[in-house]
Scaffold this motif. Structure first.
Motif, short mmCIF file in Angstrom:
data_model
loop_
_atom_site.label_atom_id
_atom_site.label_comp_id
_atom_site.label_asym_id
_atom_site.label_seq_id
_atom_site.Cartn_x
_atom_site.Cartn_y
_atom_site.Cartn_z
N UNK A 30 -46.94 71.94 56.64
CA UNK A 30 -46.94 70.95 57.49
C UNK A 30 -46.23 71.49 58.80
N UNK A 31 -46.73 71.69 59.96
CA UNK A 31 -46.08 72.11 61.00
C UNK A 31 -46.20 70.97 61.98
N UNK A 57 -44.50 72.00 52.45
CA UNK A 57 -43.66 72.69 53.10
C UNK A 57 -43.66 72.02 54.39
N UNK A 58 -42.63 71.37 55.03
CA UNK A 58 -42.52 71.05 56.25
C UNK A 58 -41.75 71.93 57.34
N UNK A 59 -42.43 72.35 58.45
CA UNK A 59 -41.44 72.99 59.51
C UNK A 59 -41.76 72.31 60.85
N UNK A 60 -40.68 72.06 61.23
CA UNK A 60 -40.46 71.19 62.55
C UNK A 60 -40.19 72.18 63.78
N UNK A 61 -41.24 72.35 64.55
CA UNK A 61 -41.19 73.43 65.73
C UNK A 61 -41.77 72.67 66.96
N UNK A 71 -49.15 83.81 57.24
CA UNK A 71 -50.04 84.66 56.82
C UNK A 71 -50.49 84.16 55.29
N UNK A 72 -51.72 83.99 55.01
CA UNK A 72 -52.23 83.51 53.85
C UNK A 72 -52.03 82.21 53.35
N UNK A 73 -51.79 81.27 54.10
CA UNK A 73 -51.29 79.67 54.12
C UNK A 73 -52.46 78.90 54.76
N UNK A 74 -52.29 77.82 54.18
CA UNK A 74 -52.93 76.86 54.97
C UNK A 74 -52.06 75.91 55.31
N UNK A 75 -52.19 75.57 56.80
CA UNK A 75 -51.24 74.86 57.65
C UNK A 75 -52.03 73.76 58.40
N UNK A 76 -51.38 72.67 58.35
CA UNK A 76 -51.62 71.37 59.04
C UNK A 76 -50.80 71.57 60.26
#
Length: 173
Positions: A30-31, A57-61, A71-76
């Motif tokens: 989760x971006x 897995x949350x990333x705050x940006x 790479x190779x991931x599914x990202x929201x």
């Protein structure tokens, strides 16, 4: 794959996107792009985090999305509206520069070999804004939405929690 999910505020976009991502991955990313500007907004963010649970897995940006390798991931990516807002306010009245920077950053991240589910708001459905700043922002939002939609494999409009497929160039399975 790039799947853009758009719709009005509180239309059910994020919930639809989260379900879609979970159908594609057991350990999605989760971006999150929002700045926290007040306590009410912080509480809303916390509600979203609790709803998602621990498998994400949350990333705050706030702006520099390409600093991260998916790479190779599914990202929201949730959401473009809050993300473009950061450029809008950081660049003052230079909307062309905001759009240029946002497109440059999108070009970098969309080259990554991963699946993107991208949430945005469709601001143009709500009528004409009552002031110059809101009109400038709506124009910027509309431009970046069109840019992403052109690159997307799929575009879905959410209305009252219901999906309406606008574009799908993926092979039928």
């Amino acid at each position: 794959m790039i799947h853009l999910i758009t719709g009005g505020q509180r239309s059910g976009k994020s919930l639809f996107a989260e379900k879609l991502v979970l159908s594609l991955s057991e350990s999605p990313f989760y971006l999150a792009t929002s700045r926290v500007w007040d306590e009410a907004h912080r509480e809303r963010i916390e509600i979203h985090k609790k709803r998602r649970g621990d498998q994400w897995t949350t990333i705050e940006e706030e702006k520099n999305l390409s600093l991260h390798d998916f790479t190779g991931k599914v990202v929201l990516l949730d959401c473009i509206t809050l993300w473009i807002n950061n450029f809008f306010f950081d660049n003052g009245e230079d909307d062309k520069e905001s759009l240029r920077q946002a497109k440059e950053e999108l070009d970098k991240i969309l080259k990554q070999n991963c699946d993107w589910i991208i949430v945005t708001n469709e601001l143009g459905l709500g009528g004409h804004p009552g002031n110059k700043i809101a009109m400038r922002f709506n124009d910027l939002q509309g431009a970046i939405n069109q840019y992403i939609a052109q690159k997307a494999d799929c575009v879905t409009l959410i209305v009252s929690g219901l999906p309406l497929e606008l574009k799908n160039t993926l092979p039928k399975q």
